[in-house]
Design an enzyme around this catalytic site. Structure first.
Site, mmCIF file in Angstrom:
data_model
loop_
_atom_site.group_PDB
_atom_site.id
_atom_site.type_symbol
_atom_site.label_atom_id
_atom_site.label_comp_id
_atom_site.label_asym_id
_atom_site.label_seq_id
_atom_site.Cartn_x
_atom_site.Cartn_y
_atom_site.Cartn_z
ATOM 1 C CG ASN A 203 -1.691 1.322 1.372
ATOM 2 O OD1 ASN A 203 -2.640 1.536 0.635
ATOM 3 N ND2 ASN A 203 -1.301 2.194 2.302
ATOM 4 C CD GLU A 204 -1.579 5.633 0.435
ATOM 5 O OE1 GLU A 204 -1.045 6.029 1.493
ATOM 6 O OE2 GLU A 204 -2.683 6.055 0.035
ATOM 7 N N PRO A 205 3.516 2.620 -1.629
ATOM 8 C CG PRO A 205 4.325 1.419 -3.470
ATOM 9 C CD PRO A 205 3.048 1.834 -2.789
ATOM 10 C CG HIS B 104 -4.297 4.741 -3.071
ATOM 11 N ND1 HIS B 104 -3.717 4.465 -1.855
ATOM 12 C CD2 HIS B 104 -4.705 3.543 -3.574
ATOM 13 C CE1 HIS B 104 -3.761 3.165 -1.637
ATOM 14 N NE2 HIS B 104 -4.356 2.592 -2.670
ATOM 15 C CB ALA C 98 -1.596 0.205 -3.933
#
Length: 567
Positions: free
Chosen positions: A202-204, A278, A240
């Site tokens: 998630n959101e790397p 996102h 993501a």
């Protein structure tokens, strides 16, 4: 001479209303209407197994004919055995899926809690959108501190502890993912697991990943290899990222998957079945001036610019731009568990009207770019044992659905084919992307028709960024070329659903009760009923002459109507 039955719904003095004309050509199908509004998620996975969580999952699983999915953080996070509250805190959850034997360091795999979470989904008609994360404490390169205590007014950066770090061994990480995927196949069956999404992390591009871009690409390679060792036909994807294309991150990731060196296998590229990113709005609180009171102001433009940036990058990669795209967090703001004046939209009507207007524009952007927009994930669920209407970004409170959930019921009732529809009150896409909705309100329309042409569903919204009184819209809706053939003067049923201050709105009903934090049993029943999608009035009949009919109705600011015409 055209003869039609005109139905009036007068809810406010027309002298204060703004006239808006909507026209729909039922013969002009402009394409498929993708059922994007069927993905949900939350930081806290364990609430899915709690009583209120199960009730809400049942509502999500019943939204419509299309499959609903749920995405959760923390599916691999390690619990603190000394902290009895650790599975159910704000922005926290844990499963103990991976620990190590203290005597010899051998892995211990235990998917009991993960199974309980996924069982809760599937028992209620919801499927897992599996987010592969976060790092178990025993695998983290910097494991301490690990857990945290988040409060609604805390700096969000306090959460980025040991779970956000790369693994001490990527092969050990891959083996964990393989064991998880293999266990899932053994428990649920290959056919079932083939219907899931597997998304890596998630959101790397922000501190959710305290590693480099290259380390994330390595994580992706090993994660995907672990899943596909267990189930070669699984659906895998990523990255993501936060903020749309997030600079060059999305492009570099796609380049890696197409022709980079796979860190797990040594081959060229990496499997990629869907692409995720996102998008977030950015509401603010406006101080009072001599002419305008202090108020909340939304900003849809920032979210749409995120989507535009990402779609543009994806479209430019011709070998993958056909892949499904999931906006795996798509919200009006960036912190579901935070409470500030900037997010005082969540209980009432602005949230669903924003969502109707934003999701429709995202579908428009996908059509403009020619990309395969599959899902928009609303990052909102519920918290058991919290006050009523506490201000968090949730879909329900104490088993009472908020108005936001009813826009998803509306989306679930839309038909599969999109119709040409025009509204004189709707902002052009480019205008919303540039400056959001700051002048007159955005009175928009999304129209659909069934495959057989026997049902038409039309959603109309009256949205503005400002949480201030605005004029109602007096809608004149005209449909042409509908239900043609057979006898002249065909009579069709019309069911008109409404979200406004007095319909489909448990929050306004709760305030009328005096905002009780301990509602009586009868008040609880009334609030649950108020939280359901309600009709504006009993179903009526509309006569179509030569395929044409017209109706008029009033639509207050931030209200939404769904009109369903059916033979």
């Amino acid at each position: 001479m055209l003869s039609v039955l005109v139905v009036f719904y007068v809810l406010a003095p027309l002298c204060y209303a703004r006239q808006v004309n909507i026209t729909i050509d039922a013969s002009n199908v402009v394409g498929d209407l993708p059922p994007v509004a069927r993905f949900f998620g939350a930081d806290e996975p364990n609430y899915a197994t709690y009583p209120d969580g199960r009730v809400l999952l049942d509502h999500l699983g019943s939204l419509g004919p299309h499959q609903t999915y749920f995405r959760a953080h923390n599916l691999l996070t390690t619990c603190d055995p000394s902290d009895q509250t650790s599975p159910h805190r704000l922005k926290w959850g844990c499963t103990n899926a991976y620990t190590e034997d203290p005597s010899d360091g051998q892995p211990i795999y235990n998917f009991t809690i993960v199974d309980e979470i996924f069982d809760a989904y599937m028992e209620n008609g919801v499927k897992p959108y599996v987010e592969i994360g976060f790092m178990p404490q025993a695998l983290s390169t910097s494991p301490n501190p690990y857990s945290f205590n988040f409060t609604p007014t805390a700096n969000p950066d306090i959460i980025f502890t040991g779970w956000s770090n790369p693994p001490v061994s990527f092969p050990k990480w891959e083996e964990l993912i393989f064991q998880w995927a293999q266990h899932s196949v053994d428990k649920y069956g290959e056919e079932e697991v083939n219907t899931w999404y597997w998304e890596v992390w998630n959101e790397p591009n922000i501190p959710y990943w305290n590693g480099t871009e290259e380390q994330y690409f390595t994580l992706y390679d090993y994660s995907v290899n672990g899943v596909l060792r267990a189930l070669p036909s699984a659906t895998v994807g990523g990255p993501a990222v936060a903020g749309g294309a997030s600079g060059d991150f999305l492009g570099l990731f796609l380049t890696h998957t197409i022709n980079g060196t796979n860190n797990a296998t040594g081959s060229g590229g990496a499997p990629l079945d869907f692409i995720s990113f996102h998008a977030k709005g950015s509401p603010t609180f406006i101080d009072a001036t001599d002419s305008v009171p202090a108020h909340l102001q939304m900003n849809m433009a920032s979210a749409l610019q995120n989507v535009d940036d990402a779609f543009s990058v994806i479209q430019s990669f011709h070998t993958v731009n056909h892949l499904p795209i999931v906006i795996s967090e798509d919200d009006p703001d960036s912190l579901a568990a935070g409470v500030t004046p900037n997010v005082e939209y969540r209980n009432g009507l602005i949230y669903p009207s924003y969502t109707a207007a934003a999701f429709t524009r995202e579908i428009d952007l996908a059509e403009q770019y020619g990309v395969n927009f599959t899902g928009a994930t609303t990052w909102a669920f519920e918290y058991d044992d919290h006050p009523y209407f506490d201000g968090f970004r949730v879909l329900a409170t104490n088993q009472i659905d908020k108005p936001i959930l009813n826009i998803f019921r509306i989306f679930g009732m839309m038909e599969s084919k999109r119709l040409e529809a025009q509204s004189t009150g709707q902002y052009p896409l480019a205008a919303v992307m540039t400056s959001s909705v700051r002048n007159e309100s955005d009175v928009g329309v999304l129209a659909s028709i069934s495959e057989g042409g026997d049902k038409i569903a039309v959603v109309v919204w009256n949205y503005h960024d400002d949480a201030l009184p605005k004029p109602d819209a007096q809608i004149s809706l005209n449909i042409s070329n509908a239900f043609v053939g057979g006898a002249s003067g065909r009579v069709t049923s019309l069911t008109h659903y409404r979200i406004d201050q007095s319909h489909s709105n448990a929050y306004s009903a709760w305030k009328l009760m005096g905002s009780p934090q301990h509602p009586t049993p009868n008040q609880q029943i009334d609030l649950k009923m108020a939280g359901m999608l309600q009709m504006l009035q009993p179903p009526t009949e509309v006569q179509f002459e030569n395929g044409m009919a017209g109706i008029q109705f009033n639509l207050p600011i931030h209200a939404i109507s769904l009109l369903v015409f059916e033979q």
